[in-house]
Design a protein around this motif. Sequence first.
Motif, short mmCIF file in Angstrom:
data_model
loop_
_atom_site.label_atom_id
_atom_site.label_comp_id
_atom_site.label_asym_id
_atom_site.label_seq_id
_atom_site.Cartn_x
_atom_site.Cartn_y
_atom_site.Cartn_z
N THR A 65 0.75 -1.22 0.06
CA THR A 65 -0.03 -0.13 0.13
C THR A 65 0.81 1.12 -0.05
O THR A 65 0.35 2.28 -0.27
N LYS A 66 2.02 1.06 -0.01
CA LYS A 66 3.04 2.37 0.12
C LYS A 66 2.78 3.00 -1.45
O LYS A 66 3.09 4.22 -1.60
N MET A 67 2.27 2.17 -2.21
CA MET A 67 2.17 2.93 -3.70
C MET A 67 0.90 3.58 -3.78
O MET A 67 0.70 4.90 -4.28
N HIS A 68 -0.19 2.95 -3.23
CA HIS A 68 -1.67 3.78 -3.58
C HIS A 68 -1.89 4.63 -2.41
O HIS A 68 -2.87 5.48 -2.42
N LYS A 69 -1.64 4.09 -1.11
CA LYS A 69 -1.70 5.15 -0.08
C LYS A 69 -3.31 5.11 0.36
O LYS A 69 -3.68 6.05 0.94
N CYS A 70 -4.19 3.90 -0.21
CA CYS A 70 -5.50 4.47 -0.15
C CYS A 70 -6.13 3.12 0.52
O CYS A 70 -6.37 2.10 -0.03
N PRO A 71 -6.90 3.37 1.56
CA PRO A 71 -7.52 2.12 2.45
C PRO A 71 -8.64 1.54 1.22
O PRO A 71 -9.19 0.27 1.33
#
Length: 391
Positions: A65-71
């Motif tokens: 999730t470091k890529m999109h940073k979106c839950p």
Amino acid sequence: MTTLQQFIDQSITGAVSEPVKLSEPVPVEQLPTPALIIDLDLFDQNLAKMQHFLNKRNLGLRCHTKMHKCPIIARKQIAAGAIGVCTATVSEAEIMQVNGITNILITSTVVTKEKISRVIRLAARNPMLQMVVDNIEIASRFNEAASDSGIELGVLVDIDPGMGRTGIEAGAPALSLAKHLVGKCQNLRFDGLQMYAGDCMHLEGFENRRKKYTQVMENGAATKRLLEASGIEVQIFSGGGTGTFDIEPGIGLATDLQAGSYVFMDIEYREIGGEGSDRFNTFEPSLFVLVTAISKPQQRLITVDAGFKSFASDKMVPEFRDVEGVIYHWGGDEHGIIQLTNPSREISLGDKLPMLTPHCDPTVNLYDYYYPVRDGKVEELWPIAARGRSQ
């Protein structure tokens, strides 16, 4: 007055993370620019393609999730079949966990009392949280903190693939750390190994990448055999990424893949090449920055409203999605200067055009929201809730 920890807690619980529903759909042409947009048809296609590939080969997907940073995106990945997520930082993990995601692996080591305390606080609420360690002393600090809190924390030993960035040396040093965890850290549960060869992800040429990556991962395989010969079970071997997703099955070492960029893709990944092709096009670019042409200072130049504050790049420049015969030049923080060498279509002032990102991860970190697009319209916004969560 507030304490620092209270402020951090409030910033996490107060972060906007759920979809922002619009009262009526907004056509792409009416979006304010620069805007970070997602082509939902291609996004869904990428999501399904990766999951189908790994399912057929009995490999888990631990989405990074470091890529999109979106839950919101993380939940979609899990719903599609991912076993869980990775985060690069503690603060990313805090955002994911407060939004209901539990199977989280923090892939970067932490050493300070403050960071260890934050990890332990997360683990006290979530027994599925896992952490990597690469040092005996730090492992002991984690064990003491876990003991004080009366919890058990799952840990993976992080192995240095030769990058010299993080991780303990493969072989005997990694074995010593694993023995320390198993024998002397009663509040830490040894779950396995992590070995992420990040310097192999963007090696150009599929065969070159496959050969180099296979050689690098042999140290990980030897370490796993060494631990197992010492009676230490290695349930998890986590690593790899988008650049090696189709190489992992041939090695047969990883239990799960830490892929992130596959859902969005970018120019850097496209240029590494795929099997039998000089372009890596297994996954289609689904992330774009929508820009507006705002000035025409010269006949063969036109300026768009997106520069360094809209695109992040290690080495490449943005490209238009649908226009060829033009070259982007950095024009400063807010501007990009487009050289009209032989444009495939006319670009007029006020035109709004999508551009491919050179490097998706840091570009995402420049924006507050995604504009998901389907059939040319946006019906909701997706907050990038973990934007700036670099701690």
